[in-house]
Enzyme design. Structure first.
Site, PDB file in Angstrom:
ATOM      1  N   HIS A   1      -3.193  -8.872   7.947  1.00  0.00           N
ATOM      2  CA  HIS A   1      -4.113  -9.633   8.795  1.00  0.00           C
ATOM      3  C   HIS A   1      -4.804  -8.715   9.798  1.00  0.00           C
ATOM      4  O   HIS A   1      -6.027  -8.766   9.974  1.00  0.00           O
ATOM      5  CB  HIS A   1      -3.344 -10.728   9.524  1.00  0.00           C
ATOM      6  CG  HIS A   1      -4.200 -11.582  10.404  1.00  0.00           C
ATOM      7  ND1 HIS A   1      -5.099 -12.497   9.895  1.00  0.00           N
ATOM      8  CD2 HIS A   1      -4.303 -11.660  11.753  1.00  0.00           C
ATOM      9  CE1 HIS A   1      -5.717 -13.097  10.888  1.00  0.00           C
ATOM     10  NE2 HIS A   1      -5.257 -12.619  12.024  1.00  0.00           N
TER      11      HIS A   1
ATOM     12  N   ASP B   1       6.174 -13.642   6.475  1.00  0.00           N
ATOM     13  CA  ASP B   1       5.555 -12.359   6.786  1.00  0.00           C
ATOM     14  C   ASP B   1       5.348 -11.500   5.542  1.00  0.00           C
ATOM     15  O   ASP B   1       5.538 -10.274   5.570  1.00  0.00           O
ATOM     16  CB  ASP B   1       6.376 -11.581   7.826  1.00  0.00           C
ATOM     17  CG  ASP B   1       5.544 -10.473   8.489  1.00  0.00           C
ATOM     18  OD1 ASP B   1       4.322 -10.661   8.625  1.00  0.00           O
ATOM     19  OD2 ASP B   1       6.106  -9.420   8.844  1.00  0.00           O
TER      20      ASP B   1
ATOM     21  N   SER C   1       7.144  -1.208   9.305  1.00  0.00           N
ATOM     22  CA  SER C   1       7.090  -2.591   8.855  1.00  0.00           C
ATOM     23  C   SER C   1       6.237  -2.668   7.589  1.00  0.00           C
ATOM     24  O   SER C   1       5.141  -2.117   7.525  1.00  0.00           O
ATOM     25  CB  SER C   1       6.490  -3.474   9.956  1.00  0.00           C
ATOM     26  OG  SER C   1       6.669  -4.837   9.665  1.00  0.00           O
TER      27      SER C   1
END
Length: 302
Positions: free
Chosen positions: A54, A84, A159
């Protein structure tokens, strides 16, 4: 301890990173520091975190940096903020996904390696499985099949990377979205389910009532009749939504759905999984102090 043990362990871990790194990619845009993704299939599917995709998408076109130095454009297939997870597609031959670990064999204390590619080269940190538990719901209502944490350090850009076991097999996707103090892992069985839905629908089917709600505590004299001490008061009701069609009104307090008590919005989100779409369930509501039982057909929101 044998003098040969530490060198052997060190070499083994280096080999794990070496074997894993070709499947770890960089996800980036023109003006943004790279984050990480991993090869999901040989036909060009890449998974990363929803938060990463995003943010990068809003700063420029998506691009994936491969282990051999190539940079290729990527298409966003879909994302699921509730777990996620995001799914990308690239046109690049020679991609190799990681083999998957047997999650039933994962135990607290097992050594694991976090592998990421926030820059041009792969980076890795060592840790262990610090928590392993049952399935859970995220704060956004996403269903995760088992709870996994690692104490491996996750520097910026990790991440979206891979957590692998001591044999280089994929345990799951690293995410920083659900805890400020722990490295939570989305296990590969959840990734399989979510990516299948993203590939087919471009999103995750979610149950939909068409209400905005806020948690409230009920007056004590209503606990017995309502069968609960708290509920969710409707602060908005969508026109022509499932709730309005069932006759629910602004100011109604929803205390249970399908027999499940609702004390917070996360309880409602957790209940409205994809399996509830199209089903008719009983809603218990309080209106002007009176308890009502209302049938409501759960709608669909992707």
């Amino acid at each position: 301890m044998s003098a040969d043990l530490l060198p052997a362990l060190s070499q083994s871990l280096a080999s794990v990173v070496e074997r894993t790194s070709p499947s770890i990619v960089r996800v980036e845009a023109r003006r943004r520091r790279g984050a990480t993704g991993l090869v999901w299939s040989s036909d060009g599917l890449i998974i990363t975190t929803s938060t990463t995709s995003h943010a990068v998408e809003h700063e420029g076109h998506l691009q994936v940096g491969l282990s051999d130095g190539r940079a290729v454009s990527a298409e966003l297939i879909g994302r699921d903020p509730s777990t996620d997870v995001a799914l990308l597609k690239v046109d690049a031959p020679g991609l190799v996904p990681l083999p998957q670990a047997s999650l039933d064999g994962v135990k607290v204390g097992h050594l694991v390696v976090a592998v990421a590619r926030p820059g041009r080269t792969a980076r890795a940190t060592l840790g262990m499985v610090s928590t392993h538990g049952e399935g859970w719901r995220t704060h956004a209502g996403g269903r995760v099949d088992r709870y996994l944490e690692t104490d491996a350090d996750l520097p910026p850009g990790f991440s979206g990377g891979a957590l692998v076991d001591a044999e280089g097999r994929l345990v799951g996707l690293l995410t920083a979205a659900f805890s400020r103090t722990a490295a939570v892992v989305i296990p590969h069985d959840t990734l399989t389910r979510v990516t299948s839905s993203l590939r087919e629908y471009g999103g995750i089917r979610r149950g939909y009532l068409g209400v905005g709600a806020y948690p409230v505590k009920l007056p004590q004299h209503q606990w017995a009749a309502a069968g609960a001490e708290a509920g969710l008061i409707f602060v908005s009701v969508d026109p022509d939504g499932p709730a309005q069609k069932a006759g629910l009104l602004l100011g109604d307090v929803l205390v249970s759905l399908g027999g499940q008590p609702l004390q917070g919005v996360e309880d409602l989100l957790g209940y409205l999984g994809d399996e509830k779409v199209g089903t008719t369930v009983q809603a218990r509501v309080l209106r002007a102090g009176a308890v009502r039982e209302v049938s409501i057909t759960v709608g669909k929101r992707s």
